[in-house]
Design a protein around this motif. Structure first.
Motif: not given
Length: 255
Positions: A112, A115-116, A119, A165, A231
């Protein structure tokens, strides 16, 4: 072995302050360096060190960044109770029962976040609806907190991702709120472990000093370098947790 534990405590404090997951370092170190301790005592001693680091990191974040207390405060309050309930079950549920579930969740998290890439880079206040606020309090203060009291590796990471999220926090603000909730989970679990005599106070106090030092450095680095840095650390920690739990699931024993 004592030196190893102190170094591990400092490193765990740094990792916990940035994105969570310090238990990945400290729990295995305790299990190897102090094999005479029961699992509940290992968990209780870890909580003594961890609460000092997470509370220090929480104060550092609170002084330097804005925290959504409407989300963080009720999550932390609920976490205090739910982590205590989880701690009551510590040692009674074998790792084999929950390890596959946690492993699947971690793999999903890694995919998740990968691929983002956008975010967590910026806040999305439009996600702060009443429904989402209630959901993140339940997930962070309830489900994740109970898991932390039960065993705990990766708790801080799960908290950061929950705030990112569900209510659209960026990684820095998500980590700030995670530290407050993690302080609540550590306190709730520590109360139970202390009441049942499962804390090595002298060893835990020594590790706590090093954990605080690592937490101060980690929190300041996260605030200075921003969400992109958090991140990257998050992905590294998640991948390390996947390797660790995957090896355990396959019966490969390593610290």
């Amino acid at each position: 072995m004592i030196v190893t534990l102190l170094v591990a405590a400092a490193a765990a404090g740094w990792v916990d302050a940035v994105v969570g997951g310090g238990g990945l370092l400290l729990l295995p170190a305790l299990l190897v360096a102090a094999p005479q301790l029961s699992l509940p005592t290992v968990l209780g001693t870890n909580k003594l060190a961890a609460i000092c680091g997470t509370s220090t990191a929480a104060v550092t974040y609170a002084r330097k960044t804005k925290i959504d207390w409407g989300v963080a405060a009720p999550s932390a309050a609920l976490a205090l109770l739910c982590a205590g309930c989880g701690a009551l079950l510590a040692g009674s549920i074998p790792p084999e029962a929950y390890r596959p579930v946690v492993l699947v969740v971690l793999v999903a998290v890694a995919v998740f976040v990968t691929v983002r890439p956008a975010m967590g880079r910026a806040e999305h206040m439009e996600k702060r609806t009443a429904l989402r606020r209630g959901a993140v309090v339940s997930v962070a203060g309830g489900l994740i907190a109970a898991y932390d009291g039960l065993i705990g590796p990766g708790t801080g990471t799960f908290l950061v991702l929950a705030f990112t999220a569900i209510v659209g926090a960026d990684f820095v603000h998500g980590s700030a709120m995670a530290k407050l909730v993690n302080t609540g989970t550590n306190l709730g679990a520590l109360i139970v472990f202390a009441a049942t005599g499962h804390v090595e106070w002298l060893l835990g106090a020594g590790m706590a000093v090093c954990n605080i030092a690592g937490a101060v450095i980690g929190a300041r680095m996260a605030l200075r370098k921003g969400s992109g840095f958090v991140r990257v650390v998050l992905l590294v920690v998640v991948l390390a947790l996947i390797v660790k739990l995957g090896a355990a699931q396959l019966g490969i024993s390593w610290p």
